[in-house]
Design a protein around this motif. Structure first.
Motif, PDB file in Angstrom:
ATOM      1  N   VAL A 159     -67.356 -84.993  25.766  1.00  0.00           N
ATOM      2  CA  VAL A 159     -67.430 -85.340  27.363  1.00  0.00           C
ATOM      3  C   VAL A 159     -66.670 -83.924  28.310  1.00  0.00           C
ATOM      4  N   ILE A 160     -66.885 -83.316  29.629  1.00  0.00           N
ATOM      5  CA  ILE A 160     -66.001 -81.890  29.702  1.00  0.00           C
ATOM      6  C   ILE A 160     -66.248 -82.377  31.537  1.00  0.00           C
ATOM      7  N   LEU A 161     -65.380 -82.256  32.212  1.00  0.00           N
ATOM      8  CA  LEU A 161     -65.223 -81.958  33.034  1.00  0.00           C
ATOM      9  C   LEU A 161     -64.959 -80.339  33.674  1.00  0.00           C
ATOM     10  N   LEU A 194     -74.100 -77.313  27.869  1.00  0.00           N
ATOM     11  CA  LEU A 194     -75.596 -77.283  28.202  1.00  0.00           C
ATOM     12  C   LEU A 194     -76.107 -77.064  26.202  1.00  0.00           C
ATOM     13  N   GLU A 195     -76.130 -75.931  25.831  1.00  0.00           N
ATOM     14  CA  GLU A 195     -76.701 -75.081  24.606  1.00  0.00           C
ATOM     15  C   GLU A 195     -75.716 -74.933  23.701  1.00  0.00           C
ATOM     16  N   ASN A 196     -74.952 -75.779  23.711  1.00  0.00           N
ATOM     17  CA  ASN A 196     -73.647 -75.826  22.329  1.00  0.00           C
ATOM     18  C   ASN A 196     -74.094 -78.018  21.712  1.00  0.00           C
ATOM     19  N   GLY A 197     -74.000 -78.418  22.855  1.00  0.00           N
ATOM     20  CA  GLY A 197     -74.532 -79.850  21.668  1.00  0.00           C
ATOM     21  C   GLY A 197     -73.424 -80.527  22.813  1.00  0.00           C
ATOM     22  N   VAL A 198     -72.887 -80.447  23.783  1.00  0.00           N
ATOM     23  CA  VAL A 198     -72.368 -81.289  24.559  1.00  0.00           C
ATOM     24  C   VAL A 198     -72.983 -82.654  24.957  1.00  0.00           C
ATOM     25  N   LYS A 199     -72.256 -83.859  25.255  1.00  0.00           N
ATOM     26  CA  LYS A 199     -72.243 -85.166  25.462  1.00  0.00           C
ATOM     27  C   LYS A 199     -72.692 -85.769  26.497  1.00  0.00           C
ATOM     28  N   LYS A 200     -71.795 -85.179  27.467  1.00  0.00           N
ATOM     29  CA  LYS A 200     -71.953 -84.999  28.589  1.00  0.00           C
ATOM     30  C   LYS A 200     -70.760 -84.377  29.555  1.00  0.00           C
ATOM     31  N   ASP A 231     -81.317 -79.713  35.745  1.00  0.00           N
ATOM     32  CA  ASP A 231     -82.669 -80.371  34.956  1.00  0.00           C
ATOM     33  C   ASP A 231     -81.883 -80.961  33.571  1.00  0.00           C
ATOM     34  N   ASP A 232     -80.964 -81.500  33.104  1.00  0.00           N
ATOM     35  CA  ASP A 232     -80.763 -82.085  32.271  1.00  0.00           C
ATOM     36  C   ASP A 232     -79.727 -83.245  32.596  1.00  0.00           C
ATOM     37  N   ARG A 233     -80.166 -84.316  31.912  1.00  0.00           N
ATOM     38  CA  ARG A 233     -79.154 -85.383  32.213  1.00  0.00           C
ATOM     39  C   ARG A 233     -78.004 -85.675  31.665  1.00  0.00           C
ATOM     40  N   ARG A 234     -77.660 -84.939  30.785  1.00  0.00           N
ATOM     41  CA  ARG A 234     -75.992 -84.823  30.695  1.00  0.00           C
ATOM     42  C   ARG A 234     -75.226 -84.702  31.597  1.00  0.00           C
ATOM     43  N   THR A 269     -63.586 -88.603  29.830  1.00  0.00           N
ATOM     44  CA  THR A 269     -63.244 -87.001  29.598  1.00  0.00           C
ATOM     45  C   THR A 269     -62.638 -86.602  28.245  1.00  0.00           C
ATOM     46  N   GLU A 270     -62.353 -85.511  28.160  1.00  0.00           N
ATOM     47  CA  GLU A 270     -62.522 -85.082  26.838  1.00  0.00           C
ATOM     48  C   GLU A 270     -61.774 -83.454  26.885  1.00  0.00           C
ATOM     49  N   ILE A 271     -62.325 -82.875  27.427  1.00  0.00           N
ATOM     50  CA  ILE A 271     -62.038 -82.116  27.958  1.00  0.00           C
ATOM     51  C   ILE A 271     -61.985 -81.200  29.807  1.00  0.00           C
TER      52      ILE A 271
END
Length: 242
Positions: free
Chosen positions: A8-10, A27-33, A48-51, A75-77
């Motif tokens: 999870v990134i801010l 978004l192309e590297n598997g983040v959760k949010k 265009d991505d719900r994450r 938030t983790e990052i």
């Protein structure tokens, strides 16, 4: 880049430039949010991505930061990308502009680190990625106030890296050179795209590189400074005096 997978990134300043490109690359590297923040969410592109969770955040306003901390406790990052630039020399530049550069680039980023350090410690391993600037090394008179604010941020980043190491939080400093963003609009330099730079930043964070210069222009300036600080000063003196 497993370091970002399911994390999870801010990101601050996610509406344009490197910030926007970092959102797309993550978004192309598997983040959760991704909490994609900026001062005016109407300026955020449609990813265009719900994450992607759009959020209003002015890092100079304590109440905005408090609300963000409340709403983004997972938030983790933290990627501190928000920044401003007012042109002008030390002797003739607009002092109000210089003060605002310092307010956003330095004090605003410090406020974010102070507010989010407890969350990152609770959600460790945590990461702070500060987008600083090669201007931290570069005495370019035409953006002297901006350069001073970035030099201050670079110093603070190195200090907080030591402070947070024992808390399971890794702090990265990213010092890009001239990138083809709105901030450098009108320049005749040959500059890399923010998309290409964003990918390099993530790759180097993933390999554990703490001080990152992700582009050729920045590497050239950094190499000159590392060899001898006066050499880089001479380069900018020649540019300034034509």
């Amino acid at each position: 880049m497993e370091i970002f997978k399911d994390r999870v990134i801010l990101i601050t300043g996610a509406n344009r430039g490197i910030g926007q490109s970092l959102v797309k690359a993550l978004l192309e590297n598997g983040v959760k949010k991704i909490y994609a923040t900026c001062r005016d969410v109407a300026q955020l592109p449609d990813f265009d991505d719900r994450r992607v969770i759009p959020m209003r955040l002015d890092i100079t306003r304590p109440e905005h930061i408090q609300n963000a901390v409340r709403d983004t406790s997972d938030t983790e990052i933290l990627i501190n990308n928000a920044g401003v630039l007012h042109g002008g020399t030390i002797l003739e530049g607009d002092v109000v502009g210089m003060e605002y550069d310092m307010k956003v680039n330095y004090f605003g980023t410090i406020s974010m680190m102070r507010a989010y350090a407890p969350l990152l410690e609770a959600n460790q391993p945590g990461y702070i990625i500060n987008i600083v600037s090669i201007a931290a090394y570069s005495p370019l008179p035409t953006i002297a106030g901006y350069a001073a604010s970035k030099a201050a941020l670079f110093s603070a980043t190195l200090s907080v890296r030591i402070e947070l190491a024992k808390k399971g939080i890794t702090v990265h400093a990213v010092n890009p050179g001239a990138i083809d963003t709105d901030m450098n609009k009108g320049s005749d330099w040959e500059m890399p795209s923010p998309d290409s730079v964003a990918i390099k930043i993530l790759e180097r964070v993933a390999t554990g590189e703490l001080d990152i210069v992700p582009d050729d222009i920045g590497q050239h300036m950094y190499s000159a400074w590392k060899e001898e600080p006066a050499r880089l000063a001479k380069i900018f003196s020649d540019i300034y005096h034509g």
